[in-house]
Scaffold this active site. Structure first.
Site, mmCIF file in Angstrom:
data_model
loop_
_atom_site.group_PDB
_atom_site.id
_atom_site.type_symbol
_atom_site.label_atom_id
_atom_site.label_comp_id
_atom_site.label_asym_id
_atom_site.label_seq_id
_atom_site.Cartn_x
_atom_site.Cartn_y
_atom_site.Cartn_z
ATOM 1 N N TYR A 19 0.843 -1.202 0.000
ATOM 2 C CA TYR A 19 0.000 0.000 0.000
ATOM 3 C C TYR A 19 0.878 1.252 0.000
ATOM 4 O O TYR A 19 0.654 2.194 -0.778
ATOM 5 C CB TYR A 19 -0.924 -0.009 1.217
ATOM 6 N N GLU A 41 -11.478 5.751 5.445
ATOM 7 C CA GLU A 41 -10.882 6.540 6.525
ATOM 8 C C GLU A 41 -11.893 6.864 7.626
ATOM 9 O O GLU A 41 -11.529 6.940 8.803
ATOM 10 C CB GLU A 41 -10.246 7.814 5.950
ATOM 11 N N TRP A 49 -4.928 1.933 10.611
ATOM 12 C CA TRP A 49 -5.185 1.850 9.175
ATOM 13 C C TRP A 49 -5.008 0.417 8.667
ATOM 14 O O TRP A 49 -5.731 -0.029 7.786
ATOM 15 C CB TRP A 49 -4.268 2.813 8.425
#
Length: 198
Positions: A19, A41, A49
């Site tokens: 990522y 988010e 995350w």
């Protein structure tokens, strides 16, 4: 690629590293992608995350590939279905927020022509290039994320506090927060020079 210098927050997890290497900080101008990031988010709020990243494909499947046109019309039965989906983060407030945000997202499109245009106006169409040497220098919020968060809240968006919005700005390349010794810092900076969002 394990011998590359990376931002310390992603090191050690292959999914996180991929990522970081391929997506994080790359300017996003596409509304569909911006809605996906914003939705993920908002689900991250209060969590890490990587937790969201590991459930990303489940989220895509559960939320019709984050098609905001469809999400905006989710009602009771679909909310119940999502609440019963163990593959995603089952927080009813956040699920309902995704529906509200999809509706408000389209209102911004009507007003500005695109959500991208609205967002990138806040940085005059060009990514902010930071030069972070120490990971501890990376801010959680800025005056700009405060301003954007406040405006989104005023427009009816949910779970869009300044920390969430700054994470969104980092992820979608509105700001380049790759550390200067990270191999992606200069690469993302070059990509940023080539784009003009407005």
């Amino acid at each position: 690629m394990s011998d590359l210098n990376r931002c310390s927050w992603c090191v050690g997890d292959p999914l996180y590293e991929a990522y970081h290497d391929l997506e994080w900080g790359v300017p996003v101008l596409d509304d569909d992608k911006l809605f996906e990031f914003l939705s993920l988010e908002t689900f991250q709020a209060g969590l890490s995350w990587i937790t969201v990243l590991r459930k990303r494909e489940n989220f895509r499947e559960a939320f019709d590939n984050f098609d905001y046109r469809l999400v905006a019309n989710y009602e009771g039965p679909k909310i119940t279905e999502l609440m019963n989906n163990a593959g995603i983060i089952r927080n009813q407030l956040k699920i309902r927020a995704a529906v509200t945000n999809a509706q408000k997202f389209m209102k911004i499109q009507d007003e500005f022509g695109s959500f991208s245009q609205y967002m990138w106006n806040f940085v005059d169409g060009k990514p902010i290039q930071n030069s972070i040497k120490d990971p501890k220098e990376t801010p959680a919020t800025t005056e700009l994320s405060d301003k954007l968060s406040k405006d989104l809240k005023k427009r009816g968006f949910k779970f869009v506090g300044s920390t969430v919005i700054y994470a969104h700005m980092q992820a979608t390349g509105m700001v380049n927060d790759h550390h200067v010794n990270c191999f992606r810092h200069s690469e993302v900076k070059e990509i940023g020079k080539k784009i003009s969002a407005i």
